[in-house]
Design a protein around this motif. Sequence first.
Motif, short mmCIF file in Angstrom:
data_model
loop_
_atom_site.label_atom_id
_atom_site.label_comp_id
_atom_site.label_asym_id
_atom_site.label_seq_id
_atom_site.Cartn_x
_atom_site.Cartn_y
_atom_site.Cartn_z
N THR A 286 -33.88 24.27 34.36
CA THR A 286 -33.21 23.14 34.62
C THR A 286 -31.71 22.99 34.51
OG1 THR A 286 -33.45 22.17 32.34
CG2 THR A 286 -35.48 21.86 33.97
N ARG A 287 -31.03 22.18 35.20
CA ARG A 287 -29.73 22.01 35.32
C ARG A 287 -29.23 20.70 34.94
NH1 ARG A 287 -27.66 26.43 40.00
NH2 ARG A 287 -29.41 27.78 39.88
N LEU A 288 -27.98 20.62 34.28
CA LEU A 288 -27.33 19.43 34.24
C LEU A 288 -26.34 19.19 35.18
CD1 LEU A 288 -26.95 17.34 31.69
CD2 LEU A 288 -24.98 18.60 31.02
N GLN A 289 -26.70 17.88 35.74
CA GLN A 289 -25.68 17.11 36.70
C GLN A 289 -25.11 16.03 35.91
OE1 GLN A 289 -28.86 16.05 39.52
NE2 GLN A 289 -28.28 17.36 40.87
N LEU A 290 -23.42 15.94 36.24
CA LEU A 290 -22.72 15.02 35.82
C LEU A 290 -22.25 13.93 36.93
CD1 LEU A 290 -20.83 14.02 33.42
CD2 LEU A 290 -19.04 15.77 34.17
N GLU A 291 -22.50 12.95 36.61
CA GLU A 291 -22.36 12.00 37.55
C GLU A 291 -21.55 10.64 36.87
OE1 GLU A 291 -26.24 10.65 38.57
OE2 GLU A 291 -26.73 12.53 39.62
N THR A 292 -21.15 10.13 37.54
CA THR A 292 -20.12 8.71 37.24
C THR A 292 -20.73 7.61 37.60
OG1 THR A 292 -18.13 10.25 37.46
CG2 THR A 292 -17.86 7.75 37.09
N SER A 293 -20.91 6.49 36.66
CA SER A 293 -21.69 5.35 36.89
C SER A 293 -20.43 4.26 37.69
CB SER A 293 -22.25 4.63 35.65
OG SER A 293 -21.18 4.40 35.09
N GLU A 294 -21.02 3.11 37.97
CA GLU A 294 -20.30 2.09 38.67
C GLU A 294 -19.16 1.64 37.74
OE1 GLU A 294 -22.60 -0.86 40.23
OE2 GLU A 294 -23.66 0.51 41.70
N ASP A 295 -19.39 1.64 36.32
CA ASP A 295 -18.31 1.28 35.75
C ASP A 295 -17.27 2.14 35.14
OD1 ASP A 295 -20.16 2.54 33.94
OD2 ASP A 295 -20.30 0.80 32.62
N GLY A 296 -17.47 3.75 35.84
CA GLY A 296 -16.80 4.68 35.40
C GLY A 296 -17.29 5.45 34.23
N ALA A 297 -18.38 5.15 33.63
CA ALA A 297 -18.91 6.07 32.52
C ALA A 297 -19.56 7.41 33.23
CB ALA A 297 -20.01 5.13 31.82
N GLU A 298 -19.49 8.58 32.00
CA GLU A 298 -20.24 9.47 32.69
C GLU A 298 -21.73 9.36 32.27
OE1 GLU A 298 -18.19 12.56 30.41
OE2 GLU A 298 -16.84 12.77 32.25
N VAL A 299 -22.45 9.82 33.32
CA VAL A 299 -23.87 9.89 33.11
C VAL A 299 -24.62 11.36 33.31
CG1 VAL A 299 -25.89 8.79 34.14
CG2 VAL A 299 -23.94 7.64 33.93
N PHE A 300 -25.24 11.84 32.32
CA PHE A 300 -25.85 13.06 32.31
C PHE A 300 -27.25 13.24 32.92
CE2 PHE A 300 -22.21 13.59 29.14
CZ PHE A 300 -21.55 14.73 29.78
N ASN A 301 -27.53 13.80 33.83
CA ASN A 301 -28.92 13.72 34.06
C ASN A 301 -29.54 15.22 34.54
OD1 ASN A 301 -29.41 10.98 34.44
ND2 ASN A 301 -27.87 11.03 36.33
N TRP A 302 -30.63 15.54 34.35
CA TRP A 302 -31.18 16.85 34.52
C TRP A 302 -31.86 16.84 35.67
CZ3 TRP A 302 -29.71 20.55 31.28
CH2 TRP A 302 -29.44 20.38 29.92
N SER A 303 -31.75 17.99 36.47
CA SER A 303 -32.77 18.25 37.55
C SER A 303 -33.41 19.53 37.63
CB SER A 303 -31.72 18.12 38.99
OG SER A 303 -30.78 19.19 38.86
N PHE A 304 -34.54 19.70 38.03
CA PHE A 304 -35.49 20.90 38.29
C PHE A 304 -34.58 21.88 39.12
CE2 PHE A 304 -38.46 23.53 40.27
CZ PHE A 304 -39.00 24.20 38.98
N GLY A 305 -34.46 23.24 38.47
CA GLY A 305 -33.84 24.35 39.01
C GLY A 305 -34.86 25.08 39.92
N SER A 306 -35.58 25.83 39.10
CA SER A 306 -36.51 27.12 39.49
C SER A 306 -37.72 27.25 38.65
CB SER A 306 -35.70 28.07 39.75
OG SER A 306 -35.29 28.67 38.71
N TYR A 307 -38.67 27.91 39.17
CA TYR A 307 -39.77 28.12 38.20
C TYR A 307 -40.32 29.43 38.73
CZ TYR A 307 -44.49 28.16 36.40
OH TYR A 307 -46.05 28.23 36.14
#
Length: 376
Positions: A286-307
């Motif tokens: 799984t891989r970590l995705q770093l995104e920015t919310s509407e209020d500028g806060a950092e949001v960490f989300n995990w996405s499936f990578g491979s199996y």
Amino acid sequence: MAAAVDQDSDLDSWVDIDPDNPANSSDDDAGVRSLSSGRTTPDCCSDDEHLGDLALSSRRRSRAPSPPSPTTTAPTTSTTSPTPSYASFDPIRSWSEKVLVPDPSFSACNESVTVLASTRGLVCLRANASGNYIVANPATYERVRLPRHACDHSAYGDPAVVITFENAYTCCDDHRDHYHVVVAFPLGDGVYAYESFSSRTWEWTVAAGVDAVEQVISASGVGALGRAFWRTTLGYFLCYNPAAGAATLVPAPQEVLDWPYWELGCMDNTLCVTCMNELVKSVAVTRLQLETSEDGAEVFNWSFGSYFEGGCLRNRRGVELLRSQGPEVVFWDPNLELVFAMDTEGRTTRTIGPLSGRQYYSDFIPYVSSSTGITR
């Protein structure tokens, strides 16, 4: 005794092919040995990073070092005590075409050192007597002792250290990436503080805050996304952003709760978690995705990578996951005494070993050879 490390002194340590070394790995019939002589220093690497060099070194004493491979994709390098050692993944080509890494034991430092971390070709060392930090690039014959840090990092236990890079800044005259050496150090009772060194300012900065995280697993550190990441005994990942001078706890992906074995790594400059079940019947990334919310806060989300199923290691007992840098997953099989690299479809791409016949430790530090500069 201790420790001034001069960047310009004693840089004539080498490695050379040692035909008497019985250890072999993949296509190698020979190991290498460290040499110190008055030879002429060869030209340094070109500006292009040798991101294919894959090397693995053991924590204390492994087999004699082997040359790294310019064609592999995600090297791994070593750690140490009393002497750092180095072993390389082999490419599908002859040893004579490999780029040799000079002085893999860092004997040119003229003092006992411990290897703490490595990212994108740079290695962070600590002088055992003085506690000073040293950054070295073993592929370009460079090293530099960092200024003295402000805090006592070892007063209450072993600190956790990671090298992490900023994004490349094209405004710089030499177009070099800047890096941070990030140290999370214990204050007692499960509380950790932070101090980080910047190659941009050439100074250390002590973070204002501290965090209660029970225990940081120092041997799990990974540099990615401009941040330092570690496993903790809380089950969360500790993330420190040296640019912001702030830490946060990142929830682990669901796979960590569902699978019995897992390890951190870095793929495509982002944090990844590789998980496997018993007998290596299945492996997931799984891989970590770093995104920015509407209020500028950092949001960490995990996405499936491979199996993939466990490839040649399927149904084998005792297999361990190792940290890695690059697109491959790395395993240690203590029964075969082999290190395996696999692509994300489960195909074996390289091996190291067997490592029999010598005393070695199996907690490896990943190293990728590059021409990254260490100074401003």
